[in-house]
Write a protein that holds these residues in place. Structure first.
Motif, PDB file in Angstrom:
ATOM      1  N   GLU A  21       0.825  -1.204   0.000  1.00  0.00           N
ATOM      2  CA  GLU A  21       0.000   0.000   0.000  1.00  0.00           C
ATOM      3  C   GLU A  21       0.859   1.254   0.000  1.00  0.00           C
ATOM      4  O   GLU A  21       0.572   2.219  -0.714  1.00  0.00           O
ATOM      5  CB  GLU A  21      -0.904  -0.023   1.244  1.00  0.00           C
ATOM      6  CG  GLU A  21      -1.916   1.107   1.294  1.00  0.00           C
ATOM      7  CD  GLU A  21      -2.954   0.981   0.195  1.00  0.00           C
ATOM      8  OE1 GLU A  21      -3.479   2.032  -0.209  1.00  0.00           O
ATOM      9  OE2 GLU A  21      -3.219  -0.146  -0.264  1.00  0.00           O
ATOM     10  N   GLN A  22       1.947   1.243   0.758  1.00  0.00           N
ATOM     11  CA  GLN A  22       2.840   2.398   0.806  1.00  0.00           C
ATOM     12  C   GLN A  22       3.514   2.618  -0.556  1.00  0.00           C
ATOM     13  O   GLN A  22       3.642   3.752  -1.028  1.00  0.00           O
ATOM     14  CB  GLN A  22       3.905   2.188   1.890  1.00  0.00           C
ATOM     15  CG  GLN A  22       4.816   3.393   2.109  1.00  0.00           C
ATOM     16  CD  GLN A  22       4.056   4.599   2.628  1.00  0.00           C
ATOM     17  OE1 GLN A  22       3.029   4.456   3.290  1.00  0.00           O
ATOM     18  NE2 GLN A  22       4.551   5.795   2.320  1.00  0.00           N
ATOM     19  N   LYS A  25       1.051   4.209  -2.936  1.00  0.00           N
ATOM     20  CA  LYS A  25       0.874   5.640  -2.671  1.00  0.00           C
ATOM     21  C   LYS A  25       2.047   6.449  -3.221  1.00  0.00           C
ATOM     22  O   LYS A  25       1.859   7.531  -3.795  1.00  0.00           O
ATOM     23  CB  LYS A  25       0.731   5.877  -1.169  1.00  0.00           C
ATOM     24  CG  LYS A  25      -0.597   5.396  -0.592  1.00  0.00           C
ATOM     25  CD  LYS A  25      -0.702   5.724   0.890  1.00  0.00           C
ATOM     26  CE  LYS A  25      -2.049   5.278   1.441  1.00  0.00           C
ATOM     27  NZ  LYS A  25      -2.186   5.609   2.880  1.00  0.00           N
ATOM     28  N   GLU A  26       3.253   5.926  -3.049  1.00  0.00           N
ATOM     29  CA  GLU A  26       4.424   6.635  -3.584  1.00  0.00           C
ATOM     30  C   GLU A  26       4.390   6.705  -5.105  1.00  0.00           C
ATOM     31  O   GLU A  26       4.719   7.733  -5.699  1.00  0.00           O
ATOM     32  CB  GLU A  26       5.702   5.932  -3.109  1.00  0.00           C
ATOM     33  CG  GLU A  26       5.960   6.067  -1.624  1.00  0.00           C
ATOM     34  CD  GLU A  26       7.205   5.312  -1.174  1.00  0.00           C
ATOM     35  OE1 GLU A  26       7.841   4.682  -2.048  1.00  0.00           O
ATOM     36  OE2 GLU A  26       7.544   5.373   0.019  1.00  0.00           O
ATOM     37  N   ASP A  28       1.685   6.737  -6.957  1.00  0.00           N
ATOM     38  CA  ASP A  28       0.662   7.719  -7.310  1.00  0.00           C
ATOM     39  C   ASP A  28       1.187   9.144  -7.151  1.00  0.00           C
ATOM     40  O   ASP A  28       0.907  10.020  -7.985  1.00  0.00           O
ATOM     41  CB  ASP A  28      -0.582   7.520  -6.444  1.00  0.00           C
ATOM     42  CG  ASP A  28      -1.352   6.263  -6.818  1.00  0.00           C
ATOM     43  OD1 ASP A  28      -0.971   5.639  -7.832  1.00  0.00           O
ATOM     44  OD2 ASP A  28      -2.307   5.907  -6.111  1.00  0.00           O
ATOM     45  N   THR A  71      -7.900   7.073  -8.764  1.00  0.00           N
ATOM     46  CA  THR A  71      -7.509   8.081  -7.770  1.00  0.00           C
ATOM     47  C   THR A  71      -6.734   9.225  -8.413  1.00  0.00           C
ATOM     48  O   THR A  71      -7.001  10.410  -8.162  1.00  0.00           O
ATOM     49  CB  THR A  71      -6.644   7.422  -6.680  1.00  0.00           C
ATOM     50  OG1 THR A  71      -7.360   6.326  -6.108  1.00  0.00           O
ATOM     51  CG2 THR A  71      -6.285   8.421  -5.604  1.00  0.00           C
ATOM     52  N   ASP A 102      -7.235   3.996  -1.189  1.00  0.00           N
ATOM     53  CA  ASP A 102      -6.454   4.267  -2.391  1.00  0.00           C
ATOM     54  C   ASP A 102      -5.886   5.670  -2.380  1.00  0.00           C
ATOM     55  O   ASP A 102      -6.452   6.595  -1.816  1.00  0.00           O
ATOM     56  CB  ASP A 102      -7.338   4.104  -3.648  1.00  0.00           C
ATOM     57  CG  ASP A 102      -7.620   2.650  -3.933  1.00  0.00           C
ATOM     58  OD1 ASP A 102      -6.956   1.814  -3.288  1.00  0.00           O
ATOM     59  OD2 ASP A 102      -8.490   2.355  -4.772  1.00  0.00           O
ATOM     60  N   GLY A 103      -4.758   5.815  -3.056  1.00  0.00           N
ATOM     61  CA  GLY A 103      -4.204   7.130  -3.359  1.00  0.00           C
ATOM     62  C   GLY A 103      -3.447   7.738  -2.213  1.00  0.00           C
ATOM     63  O   GLY A 103      -3.484   7.290  -1.071  1.00  0.00           O
ATOM     64  N   PRO A 104      -2.702   8.837  -2.493  1.00  0.00           N
ATOM     65  CA  PRO A 104      -1.933   9.532  -1.462  1.00  0.00           C
ATOM     66  C   PRO A 104      -2.844  10.258  -0.487  1.00  0.00           C
ATOM     67  O   PRO A 104      -3.932  10.703  -0.844  1.00  0.00           O
ATOM     68  CB  PRO A 104      -1.097  10.521  -2.288  1.00  0.00           C
ATOM     69  CG  PRO A 104      -1.863  10.707  -3.546  1.00  0.00           C
ATOM     70  CD  PRO A 104      -2.555   9.432  -3.827  1.00  0.00           C
TER      71      PRO A 104
END
Length: 476
Positions: A21-22, A25-26, A28, A71, A102-104
């Motif tokens: 997940e991390q 996010k990075e 994105d 996202t 989802d997403g940052p």
């Protein structure tokens, strides 16, 4: 050895999920920053009227496209469009709601305060709209992509800006692609013709080149070769078009000429298309062109170089054509029929089956030539047996035609039923060497002319030399 407890397994799974997940996010965040950079290039292209900045933004479209998700699209639309902007809701209706995880976590605000209230540049609006079309195409939501692309075309018709030329050309391409994916490519033919007239009148070279190629692709998709030939004859391809568009255009002309039995012209255009194509990318395009080029070269009576079939990028895809080349080279009609039976469906899917069927005559000609070189005298019955023909009469007609066409030097004794080969003459006493040198010289001159046309010079650089010369004269 101690077994892991269920709690340890659950903790490891939780850690791996958190790491994934991390990382997402990075990715994105990096994608959003890349889009922000491309938007700056678009704004700079509009401000300075330099097309190279717009070209730089379009070149990065492919790597950004691979990382798009719902996202990112939603954050880009929300970041650049104000809440009161009408088309914003229309674009968001094509994007599904992302999950909460989802997403940052940080909001994406490239424009804030007073800047968000300012009207959006048409170039930026088209770029974001194009990202939505690409996202829908990649997800296989082709019907929604068609609707979204139709809205984009309506938007483009309301603008006449030079800075939109390259973006509009890219939008036309994906508009045609969306309709091709739903099997309705013929529905947009009149639209493409109308846009071609408009682009020509506005001297939009990039759009004209793209639309001409799309129309040719449209016609060839439905095997309308006569209409495609008329379009090429009545239109002029822009000299300033990019090499990629030139490569596509030359490939389409090569296909048209090959179907019309103009094999020399077809081979020349296909070779030029390969020269114009990118050297390290566009592997699929080069594979397609090489398949057709090998077939046309065989129809010309030449044998392609063996090194072509050994290239790593072409070895697998050209394997059926390598087998075909060996059959034609040996003049073995049985092997030719075997190759046709084994790879017939593949040839049909690659639109070369019609041309390959014509190769049967070339196989027979090669076989007749091999027999002529091997035997000074042979009966027509043996010729029919070696060529796997039905009767000696068929062999007589084929040998007679080969003699008339200059394939072999021989005479036929019709009463006794045999073929008498003549003594082979010295090839250097014929016009063959001169024709070969003429062909090579013409090729080199074409390469030189194309290189000169492709050279780029800095605009108005000669003024600096004149100004410096005037200043030196005044000082002196």
């Amino acid at each position: 050895m101690a077994k892991e407890s269920p709690k340890d397994v659950e903790m490891k799974e939780a850690d791996s999920a958190a790491t994934t997940e991390q990382g997402k996010k990075e990715t994105d965040l990096i994608t959003l920053e890349d889009i922000k950079d491309q938007v700056k290039h678009i704004e700079k292209a509009v401000a300075t009227k330099e097309p190279r900045f717009m070209l730089r933004a379009l070149r990065s479209l492919l790597p950004i496209r691979r990382r798009l998700n719902a996202t990112i699209i939603r954050k880009v639309i929300g970041g650049y469009f104000s809440p009161t902007y009408a088309p914003k809701d229309v674009l968001l209706s094509f994007i599904e709601e992302p999950m909460e995880t989802d997403g940052p976590g940080t909001p994406f605000r490239p424009r804030s305060g007073k800047a968000l209230a300012l009207p959006v540049l048409p170039e930026l609006e088209v770029y974001i709209h194009l990202l939505v079309v690409l996202y829908l195409l990649d997800l296989g939501r082709n019907k929604e992509a068609v609707k979204c692309s139709d809205l984009l075309m309506d938007k483009l018709q309301t603008h006449n800006r030079r800075s939109l030329d390259q973006l509009s050309a890219k939008a036309y391409f994906y508009h045609s692609r969306a309709y091709e994916m739903v099997g309705k490519l013929d529905k947009i033919r009149s639209f493409l013709h109308a846009r071609l007239r408009t682009a020509t009148l506005r001297h939009n070279d990039e759009g004209t080149a793209q639309l001409l190629n799309l129309l040719l692709r449209n016609y060839l998709h439905y095997n309308l070769y006569d209409q495609a030939d008329k379009l090429v004859a009545k239109s002029t391809f822009p000299e300033l078009a990019s090499n990629n568009e030139w490569a596509r255009f030359l490939y389409y002309i090569g296909r048209i000429k090959a179907i019309q039995l103009e094999y020399s012209e077809a081979h020349k255009h296909l070779v030029q298309a390969l020269r114009k194509a990118p050297q390290h990318t566009a592997v699929g395009f080069k594979q397609t062109v090489n398949k057709l080029a090998v077939t046309v070269e065989l129809l010309l009576g030449d044998i392609p170089d063996r090194l072509l079939f050994r290239q790593p990028q072409l070895r697998k895809t050209l394997y059926p054509y390598f087998q075909l080349t060996q059959a034609v080279r040996a003049g073995n009609l049985a092997r030719f029929n075997e190759v046709l039976e084994n790879f017939g469906s593949k040839f049909q899917s690659e639109d070369t089956y019609t041309l390959i069927i014509r190769l049967r005559h070339n196989v027979i000609k090669t076989g007749v030539r091999m027999i002529n070189l091997s035997y000074s005298r042979i009966s027509l019955a043996n010729v029919a047996q070696k060529l796997q023909l039905d009767s000696p009469e068929d062999a007589e007609f084929i040998v007679a035609k080969a003699i008339r066409d200059g394939v072999i030097e021989a005479t036929i004794d019709h009463e006794k039923g045999y073929v008498q080969s003549k003594e082979n003459i010295d090839i250097y006493s014929t016009r063959e060497p001169m024709n070969a040198f003429h062909q090579r010289i013409t090729f080199c001159l074409d390469v030189h002319n194309s290189s000169v046309k492709a050279m780029r010079f800095p605009p108005k650089s000669y003024n600096k030399d004149l100004e410096s010369a005037e200043v030196s004269v005044l000082i002196w």
